[in-house]
Scaffold this motif. Structure first.
Motif, mmCIF file in Angstrom:
data_model
loop_
_atom_site.group_PDB
_atom_site.id
_atom_site.type_symbol
_atom_site.label_atom_id
_atom_site.label_comp_id
_atom_site.label_asym_id
_atom_site.label_seq_id
_atom_site.Cartn_x
_atom_site.Cartn_y
_atom_site.Cartn_z
ATOM 1 N N GLU A 107 -7.878 -10.451 3.305
ATOM 2 C CA GLU A 107 -7.037 -9.246 3.290
ATOM 3 C C GLU A 107 -6.235 -9.161 1.977
ATOM 4 N N ASP A 163 0.558 -3.855 6.674
ATOM 5 C CA ASP A 163 0.158 -4.674 5.524
ATOM 6 C C ASP A 163 1.251 -5.676 5.141
ATOM 7 N N TYR A 219 -5.073 -6.630 0.618
ATOM 8 C CA TYR A 219 -4.069 -5.570 0.672
ATOM 9 C C TYR A 219 -2.727 -6.059 1.225
ATOM 10 N N LEU A 220 -2.662 -7.320 1.699
ATOM 11 C CA LEU A 220 -1.413 -7.815 2.267
ATOM 12 C C LEU A 220 -0.330 -7.961 1.204
ATOM 13 N N THR A 236 0.826 -1.209 0.000
ATOM 14 C CA THR A 236 0.000 0.000 0.000
ATOM 15 C C THR A 236 0.858 1.256 0.000
ATOM 16 N N ARG A 250 -2.676 -0.067 9.675
ATOM 17 C CA ARG A 250 -4.072 -0.243 9.263
ATOM 18 C C ARG A 250 -4.899 -0.694 10.473
#
Length: 310
Positions: free
Chosen positions: A191, A219, A193-194, A96, A164
């Motif tokens: 998840e 993340d 976004y990991l 991210t 996060r």
């Protein structure tokens, strides 16, 4: 003879003298004007550099200094109340946020009664939760440092972190289920976004987040020092809501990365915690965990703004 002599003596001043007609006397007349100028009267006209200073023509450096001071004051007020730049120095929030990203944190996001939500990327002051309280240093040095950090020109004290939000007050956060995934209030969280290849956590935990607290994680779980690493510390790794600086909303540098910080729908299916609290689980704090992250870094060694830590 006398008549001729008188005539000869009067010749140069006669009206018919050719020298006078051709302007010979202009030289002496000009000399008298110049002499008058140097005799004590106003020697310089309004446009002469040696004359009195025109208030409408103030030195350019003075105007520049005033303009610069006004700009700095405006930026400091903007940074303190509205939005503040932060530099990402570590890998704990990849993919991210990347090393070298400069983010802009929205300080108004939670200022009018709203609170952080699951999935928000936030910058917070980890004093008392992630780092110990320390004696105040030199106030003058601290003020100058804070001012430079507010403009994104220096790293702030090593107490700011960017993470996060995974759990809010009342949530039960567990890792991991039979499939090795995170659950919140009994619902599996996918998840996306990991960091690819990273598991949700290398250390198991089962906690209930106290009211007005947050459970936060990076993340890039294998590179993040987050709530998992502070389960046995005072506060149990939970971040007080009132310590949140703001929400990371924009990536403003480098230009090739200019964009908003992407949101997530990973927590959309998670229900609110039960009104009476969860009947099971160790409660806030849980069993101490060591986490699987590195030392993070920030505000110089972490992943945060103008240095939030990892």
């Amino acid at each position: 003879m006398d008549t001729e002599a008188q005539h000869t003596e009067r010749g140069p001043s006669s009206d018919t003298d050719p020298d006078r007609d051709s302007g010979t006397e202009e030289g002496p007349r000009s000399a008298r004007v110049s002499g008058d100028s140097g005799g004590g009267e106003d020697p310089a006209g309004p446009g002469d550099p040696a004359g009195p200073e025109d208030p409408e023509r103030a030195p350019s450096w003075r105007r520049t200094a005033l303009l610069g001071a006004a700009c700095v004051a405006f930026l400091l007020l903007l940074s303190h109340f509205v939005a503040q730049p932060f530099l990402i120095p570590s890998r704990s929030m990849e993919p991210t946020l990347r090393v070298g990203d400069r983010i802009l944190v929205n300080k108004l996001a939670y200022r009018f009664g709203d609170e952080p939500h699951r999935g928000d990327v936030v910058v917070f002051d980890g004093t008392g939760s992630f780092v110990r309280e320390e004696a105040a240093g030199d106030p003058v040095t601290g003020l100058l440092r804070d001012g430079a950090a507010a403009l994104g020109l220096a790293e702030p004290a090593e107490t700011d972190f960017v993470k996060r939000v995974v759990g809010t007050g009342g949530d039960r956060v567990v890792c991991c289920d039979e499939d090795g995934r995170l659950t919140v209030n009994g619902v599996t969280v996918v998840e996306r976004y990991l960091m690819p290849g990273d598991p949700p956590s290398g250390v198991p935990f089962d906690i209930v987040v106290p009211a007005d607290r947050l459970w936060v994680m990076g993340d890039h779980r294998s590179q993040s020092s987050d709530s998992r690493d502070h389960l046995g510390s005072p506060g149990g790794g939970m971040v007080p809501v009132d310590r949140v600086v703001g929400r990371a909303d924009w990536i403003v540098w480098p230009f090739g990365r200019w964009s908003g910080v992407a949101g997530t729908d990973a927590f959309d299916a998670v229900p609110a915690p039960p009104a009476g609290g969860h009947p099971t689980g160790p409660g806030a704090g849980g069993a101490p965990g060591t986490g699987d992250g590195g030392t993070g870094g920030g505000a110089g060694s972490g992943d945060g703004g103008a240095g939030p830590r990892g």
